[in-house]
Design a protein around this motif. Structure first.
Motif, mmCIF file in Angstrom:
data_model
loop_
_atom_site.group_PDB
_atom_site.id
_atom_site.type_symbol
_atom_site.label_atom_id
_atom_site.label_comp_id
_atom_site.label_asym_id
_atom_site.label_seq_id
_atom_site.Cartn_x
_atom_site.Cartn_y
_atom_site.Cartn_z
ATOM 1 N N ILE A 450 0.748 -1.518 0.121
ATOM 2 C CA ILE A 450 0.062 -0.255 -0.116
ATOM 3 C C ILE A 450 1.284 1.293 0.137
ATOM 4 O O ILE A 450 0.449 2.211 -0.854
ATOM 5 C CB ILE A 450 -1.082 -0.416 1.061
ATOM 6 N N GLU A 451 2.124 1.332 0.595
ATOM 7 C CA GLU A 451 2.621 2.459 0.738
ATOM 8 C C GLU A 451 3.550 2.673 -0.732
ATOM 9 O O GLU A 451 4.126 3.698 -0.950
ATOM 10 C CB GLU A 451 4.099 2.140 1.948
ATOM 11 N N GLU A 452 3.696 1.274 -0.995
ATOM 12 C CA GLU A 452 4.403 1.076 -2.177
ATOM 13 C C GLU A 452 3.500 1.772 -3.423
ATOM 14 O O GLU A 452 4.267 2.742 -4.449
ATOM 15 C CB GLU A 452 5.380 -0.098 -2.401
ATOM 16 N N ALA A 453 2.413 1.594 -3.274
ATOM 17 C CA ALA A 453 1.578 2.112 -4.587
ATOM 18 C C ALA A 453 1.657 3.252 -4.515
ATOM 19 O O ALA A 453 1.823 4.434 -5.354
ATOM 20 C CB ALA A 453 -0.091 1.153 -4.473
ATOM 21 N N ALA A 454 1.587 3.656 -2.929
ATOM 22 C CA ALA A 454 2.116 5.583 -2.826
ATOM 23 C C ALA A 454 3.447 6.079 -3.417
ATOM 24 O O ALA A 454 2.880 6.850 -4.055
ATOM 25 C CB ALA A 454 1.473 5.570 -1.344
ATOM 26 N N VAL A 455 4.283 5.221 -2.940
ATOM 27 C CA VAL A 455 5.543 5.897 -3.832
ATOM 28 C C VAL A 455 5.214 6.203 -5.167
ATOM 29 O O VAL A 455 6.074 6.414 -6.006
ATOM 30 C CB VAL A 455 6.231 4.732 -3.225
ATOM 31 N N ASN A 456 4.972 4.959 -5.653
ATOM 32 C CA ASN A 456 5.009 4.522 -7.101
ATOM 33 C C ASN A 456 4.181 5.475 -8.499
ATOM 34 O O ASN A 456 4.267 5.788 -9.253
ATOM 35 C CB ASN A 456 3.966 3.142 -7.912
ATOM 36 N N LEU A 457 2.987 5.885 -7.415
ATOM 37 C CA LEU A 457 2.060 7.407 -7.502
ATOM 38 C C LEU A 457 2.480 8.217 -7.878
ATOM 39 O O LEU A 457 1.796 9.338 -8.352
ATOM 40 C CB LEU A 457 0.748 7.381 -7.249
ATOM 41 N N GLY A 458 3.269 8.288 -7.247
ATOM 42 C CA GLY A 458 4.525 10.084 -7.396
ATOM 43 C C GLY A 458 5.058 10.396 -5.936
ATOM 44 O O GLY A 458 5.056 11.529 -5.671
ATOM 45 N N ALA A 459 4.563 9.449 -4.945
ATOM 46 C CA ALA A 459 4.663 9.737 -3.343
ATOM 47 C C ALA A 459 5.547 10.311 -2.569
ATOM 48 O O ALA A 459 6.623 8.949 -2.924
ATOM 49 C CB ALA A 459 3.707 10.141 -2.527
ATOM 50 N N THR B 77 5.911 5.665 -13.424
ATOM 51 C CA THR B 77 5.456 3.679 -13.628
ATOM 52 C C THR B 77 4.202 3.749 -13.155
ATOM 53 O O THR B 77 4.230 4.365 -12.180
ATOM 54 C CB THR B 77 6.727 2.202 -12.993
ATOM 55 N N GLY B 78 3.103 3.082 -13.860
ATOM 56 C CA GLY B 78 2.780 2.923 -13.282
ATOM 57 C C GLY B 78 2.474 1.516 -12.661
ATOM 58 O O GLY B 78 2.432 0.393 -13.268
ATOM 59 N N MET B 79 1.715 1.039 -10.981
ATOM 60 C CA MET B 79 2.282 -0.619 -10.832
ATOM 61 C C MET B 79 0.619 -1.059 -10.209
ATOM 62 O O MET B 79 -0.259 -0.400 -9.376
ATOM 63 C CB MET B 79 3.405 -0.692 -9.559
ATOM 64 N N VAL B 80 0.525 -2.353 -10.838
ATOM 65 C CA VAL B 80 -0.783 -2.947 -10.202
ATOM 66 C C VAL B 80 -0.298 -3.908 -9.169
ATOM 67 O O VAL B 80 0.109 -4.780 -9.388
ATOM 68 C CB VAL B 80 -1.631 -3.711 -11.158
ATOM 69 N N PHE B 81 -0.485 -4.436 -8.699
ATOM 70 C CA PHE B 81 -0.020 -4.983 -7.309
ATOM 71 C C PHE B 81 -1.270 -6.567 -7.402
ATOM 72 O O PHE B 81 -2.103 -6.326 -7.516
ATOM 73 C CB PHE B 81 -0.432 -4.389 -5.538
ATOM 74 N N MET B 148 -3.291 3.650 -13.996
ATOM 75 C CA MET B 148 -3.637 4.298 -15.747
ATOM 76 C C MET B 148 -3.802 5.484 -16.287
ATOM 77 O O MET B 148 -3.170 6.610 -17.535
ATOM 78 C CB MET B 148 -4.506 3.520 -16.409
ATOM 79 N N VAL B 149 -4.499 6.292 -14.843
ATOM 80 C CA VAL B 149 -4.232 7.795 -14.933
ATOM 81 C C VAL B 149 -3.245 8.454 -15.117
ATOM 82 O O VAL B 149 -3.824 9.503 -15.744
ATOM 83 C CB VAL B 149 -5.830 8.065 -13.908
ATOM 84 N N ILE B 150 -2.186 8.285 -14.703
ATOM 85 C CA ILE B 150 -1.349 8.608 -14.468
ATOM 86 C C ILE B 150 -0.641 9.128 -15.911
ATOM 87 O O ILE B 150 0.955 9.896 -16.013
ATOM 88 C CB ILE B 150 -0.392 8.732 -12.709
ATOM 89 N N GLU B 151 -0.943 7.900 -17.070
ATOM 90 C CA GLU B 151 -0.383 8.225 -17.768
ATOM 91 C C GLU B 151 0.806 7.701 -17.610
ATOM 92 O O GLU B 151 1.597 8.346 -18.334
ATOM 93 C CB GLU B 151 -0.758 9.560 -18.518
ATOM 94 N N PRO B 152 1.043 6.784 -17.090
ATOM 95 C CA PRO B 152 2.517 6.158 -17.025
ATOM 96 C C PRO B 152 3.910 5.648 -18.079
ATOM 97 O O PRO B 152 2.794 5.407 -19.378
ATOM 98 C CB PRO B 152 2.353 4.678 -16.118
ATOM 99 N N GLN B 153 4.630 5.757 -18.239
ATOM 100 C CA GLN B 153 5.489 5.801 -19.069
ATOM 101 C C GLN B 153 5.697 3.934 -19.130
ATOM 102 O O GLN B 153 5.535 3.323 -20.853
ATOM 103 C CB GLN B 153 7.250 6.071 -19.128
ATOM 104 N N VAL B 154 4.951 3.059 -18.457
ATOM 105 C CA VAL B 154 5.637 1.516 -18.257
ATOM 106 C C VAL B 154 4.511 1.554 -16.968
ATOM 107 O O VAL B 154 4.158 1.798 -16.324
ATOM 108 C CB VAL B 154 7.001 1.706 -17.885
ATOM 109 N N LEU B 155 3.366 0.820 -17.563
ATOM 110 C CA LEU B 155 2.252 -0.544 -16.383
ATOM 111 C C LEU B 155 3.401 -1.552 -16.302
ATOM 112 O O LEU B 155 3.951 -2.735 -17.221
ATOM 113 C CB LEU B 155 1.116 -0.714 -17.224
ATOM 114 N N LEU B 156 3.228 -1.600 -15.007
ATOM 115 C CA LEU B 156 3.677 -3.214 -14.633
ATOM 116 C C LEU B 156 2.805 -3.420 -13.771
ATOM 117 O O LEU B 156 2.022 -2.719 -12.920
ATOM 118 C CB LEU B 156 4.851 -2.212 -13.775
ATOM 119 N N MET B 157 3.119 -4.941 -14.350
ATOM 120 C CA MET B 157 1.535 -6.062 -13.027
ATOM 121 C C MET B 157 2.057 -6.660 -12.107
ATOM 122 O O MET B 157 2.756 -7.583 -13.461
ATOM 123 C CB MET B 157 0.403 -5.943 -13.871
ATOM 124 N N ASP B 158 1.822 -6.842 -11.658
ATOM 125 C CA ASP B 158 2.921 -7.804 -10.648
ATOM 126 C C ASP B 158 1.573 -8.968 -10.183
ATOM 127 O O ASP B 158 0.969 -8.991 -9.113
ATOM 128 C CB ASP B 158 3.677 -7.516 -9.173
#
Lengths: 553, 373
Positions: A450-459, B77-81, B148-158
């Motif tokens: 959850i924290e990684e998601a925040a960082v990944n989204l630019g926080a 990057t946009g990551m999906v967990f 996706m909304v941040i229009e990432p350069q790369v989408l990462l899906m784990d």
């Protein structure tokens, strides 16, 4: 594995350093002073073993160690004997008013034990009303003063620890395990002793350990009920504060023995718990059976009786706080005289208790949360050493820590004796480990992704902490904080060593009033503490939905 | 949209080499899957691209720019967990808007972009809900929309689908594929599910024990597995131990004591001197079951008993065992009731020449059939 956030690491390094400063200043320094002082002979003034020789050879001293063990073991056994059946019946059978039962059990648990102690004097003392009425029926009880009374108080005070932890464990034993046992031919009782009880043993020993440690460290009960029956904490206190013939060296030696006993017991429990550690996935919750006929009546009576017995002292205190008094003597009828007395004579105590406990709470929450975060998320050798150091307050009784504070902070550069700060700091450090543990465990339940998601989204890390991590931690941290506040409000064993007239708290005033025989004043003060405790408990439950069971341990 | 290049990536954890000299080129707009069993290093590699791990050696390039020193929060990057990682204390709208706030996008812009992406993820009307009011599939859609909304350069899906049930998984993977095609975002997708990888990917990198065993399109990976591992991990493959008997004309494959009737000797060209021990491989759907008759050129044919037959709805799966103990899995699709072979019956199992895979038993690598007919 670590997050690669090199630049922002500075803040958390600062927190780690703060953690070490706190531990060194408030734990290691006082304890080292006690350790050193225990080797300074009173007559010689030099480093030697004379205090230890005196403690181990004079029956007057070494018998206190045995006494301490007797009442602690006795109280713990009593707590297990009441707590386990209550836990079993209330989790496996339908008991009406179960929520009320556990609320009263928790209230009994959180109230200071010395309130119970002197309440039992009112009931079963030499002229107690219960003793008198039982005597008129031809029932004669042993004296409440001495080991019997102390064990009684400990049993009724501490069984809720066992009850809450064991019922928590019992309600998560997968039903299929018990069904498998029955399917393989073990009937009810055998299944309980061969399958169910072993599975909840870790919780049972954990509950027993808490009961034992608190009994061993308790100061108020043996002071009020002990008379000539001395235990380690009262002995240390008397040796340290006695106007005539005080002996800080020997007091320190007694403290060292106290710490040694609790350390050994702590490690024994850890060892036992580590050997029996079961992980299981809860698929089928246990069934709550509905009993019929005399069985239903019997289990209800037993459960109600246990809880009623532990609630009785509290009820007596509340009732006595409204009784008419003239000085130390009770008169027939009721009024608010005792409360008037309190507000006239010791308003300062109420202010002290409130302000000290709230300031301590603030420190506990802020420092505890930050250190908890470091321990849970910024694992390094430096933070890993901090973790066991923070265990120290578990094994250091309040009286001992109080003595340590006085010895350590009575000279320059840190002169704190007689100030409010010394009391606040002692509440803070004694409760800090609980706060650190609880925020670390809350954090462990928050998935790091959850924290990684925040960082990944630019926080940035700071923003992700304040926007995501902290809001998720808040309910747990606040409810833990309120519990810390409750213990600070009800604290006696270190306050009694650290207070001076102007910094006396409510618990200190209760204790002094009991000693002087002013039971009315004591009851009024104690009732106010009970009310505060009850309100806090209600608030935690109401606003954070935290059940009482979760507050223990 | 951006091209990714991973060059010489190495990562060690205490006691294990998690990644060993990984080199991959992922084209702009490509749907690229890292496929492998748990512990093969696929997630580690993904997290290195995201910036959650720092590699011990090598570099990550995005559009030719080295990003090794860029912190995770600046990587775009946009990551999906796997476990959604939806912020439980925020509404759906706040979740999706979080990354836009971090990028200081104007309020009205945020509203527009969030609404648009929520519509695309079929979540319109759910803006005010909190995650505990959503099903697993909806939570994962929030996770996808948020990335996706941040229009990432790369989408990462784990492993984004592994917490969903089977039916939903199939539905969601198609939705993911559709959205990715619409937006054309370069995607790196991690999964251990070989079927999912085949269905969803443009190209797949099959990983095992920290190394990439093969990179290729789904077709290539399935039809021309480069290694024994790839052959057995992607789909099922029967393996039979065999020897190469060298003669002047070329090699002849012998399978144990078994009588392999072939019209001509099997010939392997371009085989190094050192290769003697082979593994002969065949997919279950390539094992033909017949009653007898002539064997086409180059095919393997052996007698076997039907030990077990399992009906799965779309096909019947037979376990065949030869006298010498070789076990083969064979599949018959859309069987008629009358065609079903009873257990215990002796049949002739054959594998057509062009359907046989050859592997070196020692280094587990594919051998290409060559030489004259």
């Amino acid at each position: 594995m670590k997050l690669s956030v090199p630049r922002r690491a500075d803040f958390w390094s600062a927190v780690t350093i703060l953690g070490y400063v706190v531990v060194i200043l408030l734990l290691i320094l006082p304890l080292f002073n006690i350790f050193k002082s225990s080797f300074i002979g009173r007559t010689t003034g030099r480093l030697d073993f004379s205090n230890y020789r005196e403690f181990l050879t004079k029956p007057y001293y070494y018998v206190t160690m045995l006494n301490s063990l007797v009442v602690s073991v006795g109280g713990t056994l009593g707590a297990v004997l009441l707590g386990v059946p209550l836990a079993f019946f209330s989790t496996r059978y339908l008991i009406r008013g179960k929520a009320l039962l556990s609320t009263f059990a928790i209230l009994a648990l959180l109230s200071p034990p010395f309130i119970g102690a002197y309440s039992w004097i009112i009931m079963l003392g030499n002229n107690g009303f219960l003793r008198n009425s039982l005597a008129s029926l031809g029932v004669f009880l042993p004296t409440i003063y001495g080991p019997f009374g102390i064990i009684l108080v400990y049993t009724l005070q501490h069984y809720p620890f066992v009850f809450l932890l064991v019922s928590g464990a019992l309600s998560t034993v997968d039903r299929s395990l018990e069904e498998a046992s029955e399917n393989l031919g073990s009937h009810g009782t055998k299944t309980f002793f061969r399958v169910t009880l072993p599975l909840v043993t870790p919780s049972l020993t954990a509950g027993a350990l808490i009961a034992f440690m608190i009994s061993l460290a308790d100061f108020g009960t043996p002071m009020i009920l002990g008379h000539n029956y001395r235990v380690l904490p009262t002995m240390a206190y008397n040796l340290f504060t006695s106007d005539i013939g005080d002996n800080p060296g020997l007091a320190s030696t007694v403290s060292i023995f106290l710490i040694m006993v609790s350390t050994v017991v702590l490690f024994l429990q850890r060892y036992a718990a580590a050997r029996r550690k079961y992980s299981s996935t809860l698929v089928n919750r246990p069934i709550v059976k509905r009993l019929k006929g005399w069985k239903a009546v019997g289990t209800h009576l037993l459960c109600y009786f246990i809880v009623a017995l532990s609630t009785l002292p509290l009820a007596v205190v509340v009732v006595y706080s409204f009784r008419k008094t003239k000085g130390p003597v009770f008169h027939p009828g009721f009024d608010l005289g005792s409360y008037r007395q309190v507000f006239h004579q010791v308003p300062r105590a109420i202010f002290n208790t409130l302000s000290f406990s709230l300031l301590a709470l603030l420190l506990i929450i802020v420092v505890g949360t930050l250190i908890g975060f470091v321990l849970a998320r910024k694992t390094s050798i430096v933070s890993r050493v901090l973790d066991p150091l923070l265990m120290i307050p578990y094994i250091v009784p309040g009286t001992v820590l109080g003595i340590g504070f006085v010895v350590a902070f009575n000279r320059k550069p840190i002169y704190l004796v007689g100030t409010a700060a010394i009391l606040i700091l002692s509440y803070f450090i004694r409760r800090l480990p609980y706060s650190v543990r609880s925020s670390a465990s809350i954090l462990k339940q928050i998935d790091p992704s959850i924290e990684e998601a925040a960082v990944n989204l630019g926080a940035r890390p700071a923003r992700s902490f304040f926007k995501v991590t902290l809001p998720l931690m808040t309910p747990g941290v606040l409810s833990g904080g309120i519990m810390s506040w409750v213990t600070a409000v009800n604290e006696l064993s270190s306050s009694i060593v650290l207070y001076v007239g102007a910094t006396a708290t409510m618990t200190v005033r209760i204790y002094l009033a009991v000693l002087d025989g002013y039971f009315g004043t004591a009851s009024a003060l104690a009732t106010m503490l009970l009310l505060a405790t009850g309100l806090a408990l209600y608030a935690v439950n109401r606003f954070f939905g935290v059940r009482g069971e979760a507050l223990v341990g | 949209m951006a091209a990714i290049r991973l060059s010489n990536i190495e990562k060690n954890f205490p006691g294990v080499r998690a990644l060993d000299d990984i080199n991959l080129d992922i084209a702009s707009g490509e749907f690229f899957t890292l496929l492998g069993p748990s512990g093969c290093g696929k997630t580690t590699l993904l997290r290195i691209v995201a910036g959650f791990y720092q590699q011990d050696r090598g570099s990550v390039f995005v559009d030719g720019k080295k990003i090794d020193r860029v912190p995770a929060y600046n990587r775009n990057t946009g990551m999906v967990f796997q476990n959604y990682a939806v912020f439980p204390h925020m509404t759906v709208f706040e979740n999706v808007a979080f990354g836009l706030h971090n990028r200081r996008v104007a309020q009205d812009q945020i509203r527009q972009r969030v609404e648009r992406i929520l519509a695309m993820a079929r979540l319109s009307g759910f803006e005010k809900r909190t995650p505990d009011q959503l099903s697993g599939g909806q939570q994962q859609r929030v996770g996808l929309a948020r990335a996706m909304v941040i229009e990432p350069q790369v989408l990462l899906m784990d492993e984004p689908l592994s917490n969903l049930d089977a039916k939903l998984r199939i539905q969601m993977r198609e939705e993911i594929r559709d959205i990715q095609r619409q937006l054309g975002t370069t995607t790196v997708y991690v999964t251990h599910d070989q079927e999912e990888a085949l269905v969803i990917s443009d190209r797949i990198a099959v990983m095992n024990a920290g190394v990439v065993e093969q990179v290729g399109t789904p077709w290539e990976v399935y039809k021309q597995p480069h290694t024994v591992f790839v052959a057995s991990f992607v789909g099922h493959m029967n393996f039979i131990e065999a020897r190469l008997n060298r003669s002047r004309e070329g090699g002849v494959v012998e399978i144990g004591e078994e009588r392999v009737r072939t019209d001509r000797p099997l010939e392997l060209g371009g085989v190094g001197e050192e290769v003697d021990d082979l593994l002969v491989g065949a997919r279950p759907e390539d094992v033909e079951i017949g009653e007898g008759g002539p064997t086409p050129g180059g095919a393997i044919r052996m007698e076997a008993t039907v030990a077990k037959s399992i009906f799965t709805g779309t096909l019947v799966q037979y376990t065949l065992v030869t006298d010498s103990g070789i076990s083969l899995l064979a599949e018959r699709h859309r069987p008629d009731r009358s065609e079903i072979i009873p257990e215990g019956k002796v049949v002739a199992a054959s594998i057509g020449a062009e359907r046989i895979h050859y592997f070196d038993r020692k280094n587990r690598l594919r051998l290409e059939l060559g030489g004259g007919q």
